[in-house]
Write a protein that holds these residues in place. Structure first.
Motif, PDB file in Angstrom:
ATOM      1  N   THR A 108     -34.833 -25.962  16.811  1.00  0.00           N
ATOM      2  CA  THR A 108     -36.070 -26.206  17.033  1.00  0.00           C
ATOM      3  C   THR A 108     -36.178 -24.295  17.016  1.00  0.00           C
ATOM      4  OG1 THR A 108     -35.896 -27.537  18.864  1.00  0.00           O
ATOM      5  CG2 THR A 108     -38.416 -26.450  18.560  1.00  0.00           C
ATOM      6  N   ALA A 109     -35.739 -24.102  16.043  1.00  0.00           N
ATOM      7  CA  ALA A 109     -36.411 -23.085  15.622  1.00  0.00           C
ATOM      8  C   ALA A 109     -38.161 -22.695  14.503  1.00  0.00           C
ATOM      9  CB  ALA A 109     -35.205 -21.852  15.275  1.00  0.00           C
ATOM     10  N   ILE A 110     -37.994 -23.720  14.469  1.00  0.00           N
ATOM     11  CA  ILE A 110     -39.253 -23.824  13.152  1.00  0.00           C
ATOM     12  C   ILE A 110     -39.922 -24.202  14.424  1.00  0.00           C
ATOM     13  CG2 ILE A 110     -40.127 -24.512  11.642  1.00  0.00           C
ATOM     14  CD1 ILE A 110     -37.388 -25.241  10.511  1.00  0.00           C
ATOM     15  N   TYR A 111     -41.455 -23.347  14.181  1.00  0.00           N
ATOM     16  CA  TYR A 111     -42.674 -23.585  14.618  1.00  0.00           C
ATOM     17  C   TYR A 111     -43.868 -23.134  14.001  1.00  0.00           C
ATOM     18  CZ  TYR A 111     -39.508 -22.965  18.933  1.00  0.00           C
ATOM     19  OH  TYR A 111     -38.759 -22.778  19.801  1.00  0.00           O
ATOM     20  N   GLU A 112     -45.517 -24.429  13.707  1.00  0.00           N
ATOM     21  CA  GLU A 112     -46.253 -23.712  13.266  1.00  0.00           C
ATOM     22  C   GLU A 112     -47.611 -22.445  13.659  1.00  0.00           C
ATOM     23  OE1 GLU A 112     -50.461 -26.918  12.198  1.00  0.00           O
ATOM     24  OE2 GLU A 112     -48.593 -27.446  14.073  1.00  0.00           O
ATOM     25  N   GLY A 113     -47.410 -22.323  12.620  1.00  0.00           N
ATOM     26  CA  GLY A 113     -48.697 -21.428  12.638  1.00  0.00           C
ATOM     27  C   GLY A 113     -49.023 -21.207  14.508  1.00  0.00           C
ATOM     28  N   ALA A 114     -48.831 -19.834  14.783  1.00  0.00           N
ATOM     29  CA  ALA A 114     -50.123 -19.600  16.034  1.00  0.00           C
ATOM     30  C   ALA A 114     -49.028 -20.429  17.110  1.00  0.00           C
ATOM     31  CB  ALA A 114     -51.247 -20.245  15.332  1.00  0.00           C
TER      32      ALA A 114
END
Length: 117
Positions: free
Chosen positions: A22-28
């Motif tokens: 879970t190292a990837i996140y949507e911008g902002a």
């Protein structure tokens, strides 16, 4: 080394559910060390930095999906190759030259974040 998402990202979101850390996140979007890991409360990260795993952290990007280098292990310990790069339709998930780590360091980070596995 960690993976980085370049500005060629089309914000399709294909990469986000593929990340075992879970190292990837949507911008902002804010992120947390605890998201998708066994970390909770105050922790000392493998690099020596102290953090509250449950505390919201500032987004790395406000415009495109991003990868948190402290949580990225290039999928070591889970898969043979980085899954974000494998599913990216525009090949914008590439090695991050600013966060170079050996395979041993990546595996140690994976074990640190997923202590029950």
């Amino acid at each position: 080394m960690a993976i980085v998402i370049t500005d060629e990202c089309i914000n399709c979101g294909a990469c986000e559910p593929e990340c075992p850390n879970t190292a990837i996140y949507e911008g902002a979007d804010d992120w947390r060390y605890a998201d998708g890991t066994d970390l909770e409360g105050n922790v000392v990260l493998p690099g020596g930095k102290e953090a509250d795993a449950n505390e919201a952290q500032e987004p790395i990007s406000d415009e495109i999906y991003y990868i948190v280098p402290d949580k990225c292990t290039e999928c070591k310990g889970f898969h043979e190759e980085p899954q974000c790069a494998a599913v990216c339709p525009v090949d914008c998930c590439v090695p991050d030259d600013e966060h170079v780590e050996s395979e041993e360091e990546l595996l140690a980070k994976q074990r640190f974040m997923h202590q029950d596995e």
